[in-house]
Scaffold this motif. Structure first.
Motif, PDB file in Angstrom:
ATOM      1  N   GLU A  55       0.868   4.157  -3.026  1.00  0.00           N
ATOM      2  CA  GLU A  55       0.664   5.588  -2.767  1.00  0.00           C
ATOM      3  C   GLU A  55       1.737   6.439  -3.436  1.00  0.00           C
TER       4      GLU A  55
ATOM      5  N   ARG B  91       0.833  -1.212   0.000  1.00  0.00           N
ATOM      6  CA  ARG B  91       0.000   0.000   0.000  1.00  0.00           C
ATOM      7  C   ARG B  91       0.866   1.261   0.000  1.00  0.00           C
ATOM      8  N   GLU B  92       1.972   1.225   0.711  1.00  0.00           N
ATOM      9  CA  GLU B  92       2.885   2.371   0.708  1.00  0.00           C
ATOM     10  C   GLU B  92       3.477   2.585  -0.681  1.00  0.00           C
TER      11      GLU B  92
END
Length: 248
Positions: free
Chosen positions: A168, A164-165
């Protein structure tokens, strides 16, 4: 430096690579029956003022299991990065991000072989999950031929957080599975990417697969439709390097 107890590593190449890292090796044990073939390691250690103990080979065999080749070293543990620091590496090198995410690799031979390839192709960091992964055990040092020293490692509680990082930050997540929608040769691997490799038995977990932006496969012409995970990883990572070399 992480404050951990010293660990043992074994084998000629892992110990030679350890000797290249300043202050990493604290002591070396050498089998008295193999002094001649291990002379280079002994001389290097002496130049670095590292204690060398000549022992009976049975002493080494009591400490480690595996092909030790008559040499054992007591070393500091490998430093690991946090994800924030790992994300800074591509810009520091002025390269598009190239990460490898391992989804529960359990076999130390595979883990070590994968780290060896990751080092060879210039992966910026290898991310793996702390729980249910083999981790950096002595047999991984041996199977990596010492590449562990030269690969940036991120040990994390949950690789889905890392994914998820990455997303982003517009890093494309590419999973590798036999039922992928396109071959890796058809995929564009020049952009910022993180390759996800699944476990030996089950592949990429469904919850991890759902976070991937794309699933690619290695084309097969033979009757056996799958490769060993470390072999498949090699094919994938070298294709990334090949595509990127063409765009320079």
């Amino acid at each position: 430096m992480e404050n951990k107890d010293l660990i043992y590593i074994y084998g000629v190449n892992p110990v030679k690579e350890a000797l290249k890292v300043p202050h990493a090796v604290k002591e070396i044990l050498i089998s008295k029956s193999r002094l001649l073939p291990l002379r280079e390691i002994i001389e290097t250690a002496e130049k670095c003022l590292i204690p060398v103990r000549i022992v009976d080979e049975k002493r080494i065999q009591k400490i480690v299991q595996g092909v030790h080749q008559g040499v054992l070293a007591k070393v500091i543990p490998k430093d690991k990065l946090d994800l924030t620091d790992a994300l800074k590496i591509p810009s520091q090198k002025r390269e598009p991000p190239f990460f490898l995410i391992l989804d529960l690799i359990e076999d130390p031979q595979n883990f070590g072989a994968i780290l060896r390839v990751a080092e060879a192709v210039g992966v910026h960091a290898v991310i793996y999950q702390q729980r249910r992964s083999v981790g950096i055990v002595p047999s991984v040092w041996k199977s990596s031929a010492g590449a562990v020293w030269h690969v940036n490692l991120v040990e994390i509680n949950n690789i889905k957080y890392a994914i998820r990082e990455f997303k982003e930050r517009d890093i494309t997540i590419i999973g590798a599975e036999a039922d992928g929608g396109k071959t890796l040769w058809e995929a564009s691997l020049n952009s910022p990417i993180a390759i996800v490799i699944g476990s030996e038995g089950s592949g990429i977990r469904q919850t991890v697969r759902e976070l991937c932006d794309e699933i690619v496969k290695i084309p097969m012409k033979g009757k056996i439709n799958s490769l060993n995970v470390s072999t498949a990883t090699s094919v994938l990572l070298f294709e990334v390097m090949r595509q990127r070399s063409l765009s320079v």
